[in-house]
Write a protein that holds these residues in place. Sequence first.
Motif, short mmCIF file in Angstrom:
data_model
loop_
_atom_site.label_atom_id
_atom_site.label_comp_id
_atom_site.label_asym_id
_atom_site.label_seq_id
_atom_site.Cartn_x
_atom_site.Cartn_y
_atom_site.Cartn_z
N ASN A 175 0.84 -1.20 0.00
CA ASN A 175 0.00 0.00 0.00
C ASN A 175 0.88 1.25 0.00
N VAL A 229 -6.78 2.69 -4.86
CA VAL A 229 -7.72 2.49 -3.77
C VAL A 229 -8.62 3.71 -3.62
N SER A 230 -8.00 4.88 -3.63
CA SER A 230 -8.79 6.11 -3.55
C SER A 230 -8.00 7.25 -4.17
N ALA A 254 -5.37 1.56 8.10
CA ALA A 254 -6.60 1.68 8.89
C ALA A 254 -7.00 3.15 9.05
N GLU A 282 -8.50 4.47 5.83
CA GLU A 282 -9.88 4.03 5.66
C GLU A 282 -10.84 4.91 6.47
N LYS A 283 -10.45 5.25 7.69
CA LYS A 283 -11.29 6.14 8.52
C LYS A 283 -11.39 7.51 7.87
N ARG A 296 -11.12 8.29 4.71
CA ARG A 296 -11.99 8.22 3.53
C ARG A 296 -13.46 8.19 3.93
N ALA A 297 -13.77 7.46 5.01
CA ALA A 297 -15.16 7.40 5.49
C ALA A 297 -15.62 8.79 5.94
#
Length: 124
Positions: free
Chosen positions: A4, A39-40, A100, A103-104, A106-107
């Motif tokens: 990543n 991924v984003s 991790a 991901e938070k 992005r949310a």
Amino acid sequence: MLKNYETVFIATPVLSETQMKETAAKYISLIKENGGTVVSEEDWGLKKLAYPIQKKTSGFYHLVEFQAEPTFIDKLETQYRRDERIIRFLTFALDKDAVAYAEKRRANWATKKAGSAEKKETIE
């Protein structure tokens, strides 16, 4: 084995919106062509720089989170160096904690975008 990564680049502020999108698309397609997966992607827009770079005080920021082979990073950074539209870049590997956290983030980003879209609808 894919790792990543996150890369942020700053493009020169003299680009038009279309040229900036083309620049971002170039690097995203480069990642995909070399076996990576995006991924984003976040377009942070035109921001003021902390200090002048090449006599410019602002730049277009763009973040791409992706998975790729470690050998690909040298190729990506070589392309950044050759592109006169890119004034700065930073690419770094993400460990499991950073993944991790991303991901938070992005949310939260998606929640903010959804909230601003709802506000626009109520205003109209």
